[in-house]
Write an enzyme that holds these catalytic residues in place. Structure first.
Site, mmCIF file in Angstrom:
data_model
loop_
_atom_site.group_PDB
_atom_site.id
_atom_site.type_symbol
_atom_site.label_atom_id
_atom_site.label_comp_id
_atom_site.label_asym_id
_atom_site.label_seq_id
_atom_site.Cartn_x
_atom_site.Cartn_y
_atom_site.Cartn_z
ATOM 1 N N PRO A 90 0.812 -1.220 0.000
ATOM 2 C CA PRO A 90 0.000 0.000 0.000
ATOM 3 C C PRO A 90 0.848 1.274 0.000
ATOM 4 O O PRO A 90 0.326 2.359 -0.247
ATOM 5 C CB PRO A 90 -0.854 -0.116 1.266
ATOM 6 C CG PRO A 90 -0.388 -1.305 2.000
ATOM 7 C CD PRO A 90 0.565 -2.077 1.169
ATOM 8 N N GLU A 117 2.795 -8.778 8.467
ATOM 9 C CA GLU A 117 2.898 -7.360 8.846
ATOM 10 C C GLU A 117 3.677 -6.548 7.816
ATOM 11 O O GLU A 117 3.550 -5.340 7.724
ATOM 12 C CB GLU A 117 3.558 -7.272 10.231
ATOM 13 C CG GLU A 117 3.247 -6.026 11.011
ATOM 14 C CD GLU A 117 1.761 -5.903 11.348
ATOM 15 O OE1 GLU A 117 1.341 -4.796 11.640
ATOM 16 O OE2 GLU A 117 1.036 -6.920 11.289
ATOM 17 N N ARG A 155 -4.648 -8.012 -20.721
ATOM 18 C CA ARG A 155 -5.641 -7.653 -21.731
ATOM 19 C C ARG A 155 -5.126 -6.626 -22.731
ATOM 20 O O ARG A 155 -5.759 -6.364 -23.740
ATOM 21 C CB ARG A 155 -6.957 -7.216 -21.077
ATOM 22 C CG ARG A 155 -6.865 -5.963 -20.267
ATOM 23 C CD ARG A 155 -8.137 -5.736 -19.475
ATOM 24 N NE ARG A 155 -9.277 -5.359 -20.305
ATOM 25 C CZ ARG A 155 -9.402 -4.215 -20.961
ATOM 26 N NH1 ARG A 155 -8.428 -3.347 -20.925
ATOM 27 N NH2 ARG A 155 -10.484 -3.954 -21.662
ATOM 28 N N ASP A 170 -11.483 1.566 -24.445
ATOM 29 C CA ASP A 170 -11.651 1.459 -22.994
ATOM 30 C C ASP A 170 -11.705 2.805 -22.318
ATOM 31 O O ASP A 170 -11.075 3.742 -22.765
ATOM 32 C CB ASP A 170 -10.416 0.797 -22.354
ATOM 33 C CG ASP A 170 -10.366 -0.667 -22.599
ATOM 34 O OD1 ASP A 170 -11.375 -1.226 -23.013
ATOM 35 O OD2 ASP A 170 -9.288 -1.240 -22.370
HETATM 36 N N1 ADE Z 1 -0.953 -5.228 -0.079
HETATM 37 C C1 ADE Z 1 -1.843 -4.879 0.876
HETATM 38 N N2 ADE Z 1 -2.601 -3.858 0.477
HETATM 39 C C2 ADE Z 1 -2.193 -3.520 -0.784
HETATM 40 C C3 ADE Z 1 -2.573 -2.526 -1.716
HETATM 41 N N3 ADE Z 1 -3.553 -1.666 -1.468
HETATM 42 N N4 ADE Z 1 -1.932 -2.489 -2.897
HETATM 43 C C4 ADE Z 1 -0.933 -3.360 -3.156
HETATM 44 N N5 ADE Z 1 -0.513 -4.308 -2.309
HETATM 45 C C5 ADE Z 1 -1.135 -4.391 -1.118
#
Ligand code: ADE
Length: 245
Positions: A90, A117, A155, A170
């Protein structure tokens, strides 16, 4: 193109990439998507891929050795070409259509799925060429995120969608959202399909679709209008929409 997804749950990857359009593309040899089991690169008989964090704290951290050795074995087989190595997190660069197009030009992409974690910082620093996020939310692991990347990139590979379908209209590829689509029946419970689509007038239909794409983008994602390639006629339509507002 070859996509290799490093994970402790290869079943999750195989279940998705074996089906439908991706499954067909794989069996036709248009794309290779392989799950690589990180446990195969573990050093102990329990095939451990995680450990407690130095310094204490909750949760487990992905160990560096299995991840480094798995990536090195794949790079070794890549024979000279330098693959992109994506770490799903994230904290990474936000994935979008442009990023998908960039990856579709690569011949070899390795994706590391985080679990627990987090991953040992040395993986982030020394192994990954990119850190990638699919959005501002936290998943239980990188597998679903890796599948999103593999799907969006696959794709775009010529032939994957078949001859009939094109990814050029698209949403986002044109820089705009897509125009509305309809199919039979022309009247469903009193909800009628726009007259122009039944007219057979291809020029009028194309004009209507462009207008609808502009209107939809104007209403939902006006930010896209700043970068979309626009004609003078498009700009006139947007001006009109602005005046109506
Ligand atoms: N791993 C956990 N959450 C994630 C996200 N939002 N994007 C990519 N990998 C992740």
């Amino acid at each position: 193109m070859r996509i290799e997804i490093l994970t402790t749950i290869p079943e999750m990857i195989d279940a998705v990439t074996g089906e439908s359009i991706l499954g067909r593309a794989k069996s036709r040899g248009l794309i290779e998507i392989n799950a690589v089991n990180l446990r195969d690169f573990a050093h102990d008989r329990h095939r451990t891929t995680d450990d407690a964090p130095f310094g204490g704290g909750p949760g487990m951290v992905m160990k560096p050795e299995p991840v480094f050795e798995a990536v090195e074995s794949l790079v070794f087989r890549s024979a000279g070409t330098k693959p992109r190595v994506l770490l799903m997190t994230p904290q990474g660069r936000r994935f979008n259509q442009k990023f998908a197009e960039e990856l579709a030009r690569e011949s070899h992409v390795i994706i590391i799925c985080g679990r627990y974690e987090g991953v040992d910082e040395r993986i982030r620093e020394r192994l990954a060429t990119d850190e990638v996020s699919i959005g501002d939310y936290v998943l239980t692991g990188g597998e679903l995120a890796a599948l999103v990347i593999a799907d969006a990139v696959s794709r775009l590979i010529p032939g994957v969608l078949g001859d009939e379908t094109s990814c050029e209209t698209d949403s986002f590829s044109s820089g705009l959202l897509e125009y509305p689509q309809y199919t039979r029946p022309a009247d469903y419970r009193g909800m009628e399909v726009p007259e122009v689509l039944l007219s057979g007038n291809h020029a009028e239909i194309a004009k209507w679709r462009r207008e609808m794409a502009l209107k939809r983008t104007f209403e939902r994602r006006p930010d896209l209008l700043d970068t979309a390639p626009l004609t003078e006629e498009d700009k006139r339509i947007i001006n009109e929409l602005n005046n109506e507002k």
